[in-house]
Write an enzyme that holds these catalytic residues in place. Structure first.
Site, mmCIF file in Angstrom:
data_model
loop_
_atom_site.group_PDB
_atom_site.id
_atom_site.type_symbol
_atom_site.label_atom_id
_atom_site.label_comp_id
_atom_site.label_asym_id
_atom_site.label_seq_id
_atom_site.Cartn_x
_atom_site.Cartn_y
_atom_site.Cartn_z
ATOM 1 C CB SER A 15 -0.883 0.152 1.200
ATOM 2 O OG SER A 15 -1.605 1.416 1.313
ATOM 3 C CB SER A 17 -2.663 4.340 2.199
ATOM 4 O OG SER A 17 -3.231 4.331 1.307
ATOM 5 C CE LYS A 66 -11.577 -0.808 -0.708
ATOM 6 N NZ LYS A 66 -11.364 -0.034 -1.962
ATOM 7 C CG ASP A 102 -12.542 3.702 -3.075
ATOM 8 O OD1 ASP A 102 -11.604 4.095 -2.586
ATOM 9 O OD2 ASP A 102 -13.096 2.543 -2.353
ATOM 10 N N GLY A 127 -17.089 -3.102 -15.702
ATOM 11 C CA GLY A 127 -16.965 -3.830 -14.083
ATOM 12 C C GLY A 127 -17.899 -3.540 -13.287
ATOM 13 N N GLY A 130 -16.854 -5.065 -6.894
ATOM 14 C CA GLY A 130 -16.959 -4.225 -5.833
ATOM 15 C C GLY A 130 -16.430 -2.785 -6.137
ATOM 16 C CB ALA A 131 -13.364 -1.937 -8.292
ATOM 17 C CG MET A 215 -10.790 2.624 -11.266
ATOM 18 S SD MET A 215 -12.597 1.907 -10.697
ATOM 19 C CE MET A 215 -12.295 1.904 -9.163
ATOM 20 C CE1 TYR A 217 -1.999 1.955 -6.718
ATOM 21 C CE2 TYR A 217 0.364 1.949 -7.134
ATOM 22 C CZ TYR A 217 -0.631 1.805 -6.342
ATOM 23 O OH TYR A 217 -0.592 1.592 -5.027
ATOM 24 N N GLY A 238 -4.688 4.680 -12.174
ATOM 25 C CA GLY A 238 -5.418 4.886 -10.813
ATOM 26 C C GLY A 238 -4.776 5.672 -9.668
HETATM 27 P P1 ATR Z 1 -13.317 -5.806 -7.265
HETATM 28 O O1 ATR Z 1 -13.593 -5.513 -5.765
HETATM 29 O O2 ATR Z 1 -11.814 -5.567 -7.601
HETATM 30 O O3 ATR Z 1 -14.190 -4.976 -7.998
HETATM 31 P P2 ATR Z 1 -14.799 -8.138 -7.729
HETATM 32 O O4 ATR Z 1 -15.896 -7.627 -6.973
HETATM 33 O O5 ATR Z 1 -14.334 -9.656 -7.536
HETATM 34 O O6 ATR Z 1 -13.496 -7.365 -7.577
HETATM 35 O O7 ATR Z 1 -14.737 -7.844 -9.255
HETATM 36 C C1 ATR Z 1 -14.167 -8.050 -10.216
HETATM 37 C C2 ATR Z 1 -14.542 -7.590 -11.575
HETATM 38 O O8 ATR Z 1 -13.561 -7.947 -12.622
HETATM 39 C C3 ATR Z 1 -15.928 -7.925 -12.056
HETATM 40 O O9 ATR Z 1 -16.537 -6.966 -12.619
HETATM 41 C C4 ATR Z 1 -15.762 -9.322 -12.560
HETATM 42 O O10 ATR Z 1 -16.730 -9.769 -13.749
HETATM 43 P P3 ATR Z 1 -17.570 -10.845 -13.131
HETATM 44 O O11 ATR Z 1 -18.553 -10.292 -12.232
HETATM 45 O O12 ATR Z 1 -18.399 -11.231 -14.156
HETATM 46 O O13 ATR Z 1 -17.021 -11.948 -12.208
HETATM 47 C C5 ATR Z 1 -14.385 -8.645 -13.617
HETATM 48 N N1 ATR Z 1 -13.416 -9.733 -14.179
HETATM 49 C C6 ATR Z 1 -12.590 -10.445 -13.541
HETATM 50 N N2 ATR Z 1 -12.081 -11.393 -14.151
HETATM 51 C C7 ATR Z 1 -12.502 -11.041 -15.631
HETATM 52 C C8 ATR Z 1 -12.056 -11.453 -16.904
HETATM 53 N N3 ATR Z 1 -11.114 -12.670 -17.255
HETATM 54 N N4 ATR Z 1 -12.921 -11.099 -17.999
HETATM 55 C C9 ATR Z 1 -13.758 -10.149 -17.884
HETATM 56 N N5 ATR Z 1 -14.114 -9.688 -16.360
HETATM 57 C C10 ATR Z 1 -13.478 -10.034 -15.305
#
Ligand code: ATR
Length: 275
Positions: A15, A17, A66, A102, A127, A130-131, A215, A217, A238
């Site tokens: 981190s 931070s 979080k 965020d 996406g 969570g992010a 998001m 870096y 990011g």
């Molecule tokens: P974060 O907190 O980083 O957002 P997360 O909640 O696990 O972690 O979400 C990961 C994101 O990356 C989701 O949008 C996921 O798509 P799914 O909801 O369909 O799983 C996306 N993601 C992860 N691997 C992926 C891949 N190989 N291709 C496309 N999207 C992907």
């Protein structure tokens, strides 16, 4: 005696931070220290209670805690409530106060540092994990003309649209293959860059001069940034969002707004000399 803060996560070793808040403290003259705190996956609450009992004043919360931080906050800011997640806690005597900085960090970076007003623009959020969920409310507040949310599993994008649909900005959910063409701003909030893939969406989402922001870096963002530049977009990582969300947290704790530009420049220089 300086007030103690920390970033709590698992992992937390990398981190940035502590460096950011140390620069904010030096710049503003606030007497505080900021450390890294690794919490066991099943010991987040105990770690926080121990830290607060030792006299600490608050913390940042990162992956994967979080959502748990949200449940531990006795009161939450409206933006934390909307995000369903908390990345900043203040240990008030009356109970812990939770915020989520965020989304504001992302919007401030785009509008102030990258110089793009989001009002009236076509925005693509890639996406719905969570992010993505954590920043959607703040993106809506910036009043773009439309936000399209695309996700590998489209049901998650649809759920986000359903939970944010009445906030005054048209929202559309779609699968990755149905991402709309020629967007003004494209934000990558997926974790695909962790696997080294360039972009989860086709290059037709871009047009000359689009802003394409990952998001993340460092090396994790590089594939997406190279992809964006190769298609005529302005790439942005990011790092600015990281500094801006930290500034919002600093304000939540101290009531003082640090200058972010100098801190972002210092961090950028550090990152470049390390690579
Ligand atoms: P974060 O907190 O980083 O957002 P997360 O909640 O696990 O972690 O979400 C990961 C994101 O990356 C989701 O949008 C996921 O798509 P799914 O909801 O369909 O799983 C996306 N993601 C992860 N691997 C992926 C891949 N190989 N291709 C496309 N999207 C992907």
């Amino acid at each position: 005696m300086s007030d103690r803060y920390a970033v709590v996560g698992h992992p937390v070793a990398h981190s940035r931070s502590p460096a950011i808040h140390a620069m904010f403290a030096a710049q503003t003259g606030e007497a505080l220290s900021y450390e890294r705190l690794l919490a066991p996956l099943d010991g987040f609450e105990a770690t926080l209670r121990g830290f607060a009992a030792a006299g600490a004043r608050g913390c940042n919360v990162t992956v994967p805690f979080k959502f748990e931080a949200f449940t531990l906050a006795a009161q939450r800011t409206p933006r934390a409530q909307r995000a369903g997640a908390v990345n900043t806690l203040r240990f008030d005597a009356a109970g812990w106060a939770g915020d989520n900085t965020d989304g504001a960090g992302l919007v401030n970076d785009i509008e102030r540092n990258a110089g793009r007003r989001l009002a009236g623009l076509q925005l693509l959020l890639v996406g719905a994990g969570g992010a993505g969920a954590g920043v959607l409310g703040s993106l809506i507040d910036a009043k773009p003309a439309r936000i399209t949310i695309v996700n590998r599993s489209v049901d998650k994008a649809e759920a986000l649209v359903a939970s944010h649909h009445d906030l005054g900005v048209p929202l559309v959910a779609a699968g990755l293959a149905d991402a709309p063409a020629a967007q003004d701003v494209v934000i990558n909030a997926t974790s695909t860059s962790l696997a080294g893939a360039a972009s989860p969406v086709d290059a037709r989402v871009l047009k000359p001069g689009s802003l394409a922001l990952d998001m993340m870096y460092g090396p994790q963002a590089q594939g997406f940034l190279d992809w964006a530049a190769a298609h005529g977009a302005e790439p942005r990582d990011g790092l600015g969002m990281l500094v801006e969300q930290a500034a919002e947290a600093f304000f939540f704790w101290r009531g003082v707004r640090p200058d972010t530009a100098s801190v972002l420049a210092a961090l950028r220089a550090e990152l470049e000399s390390a690579s």
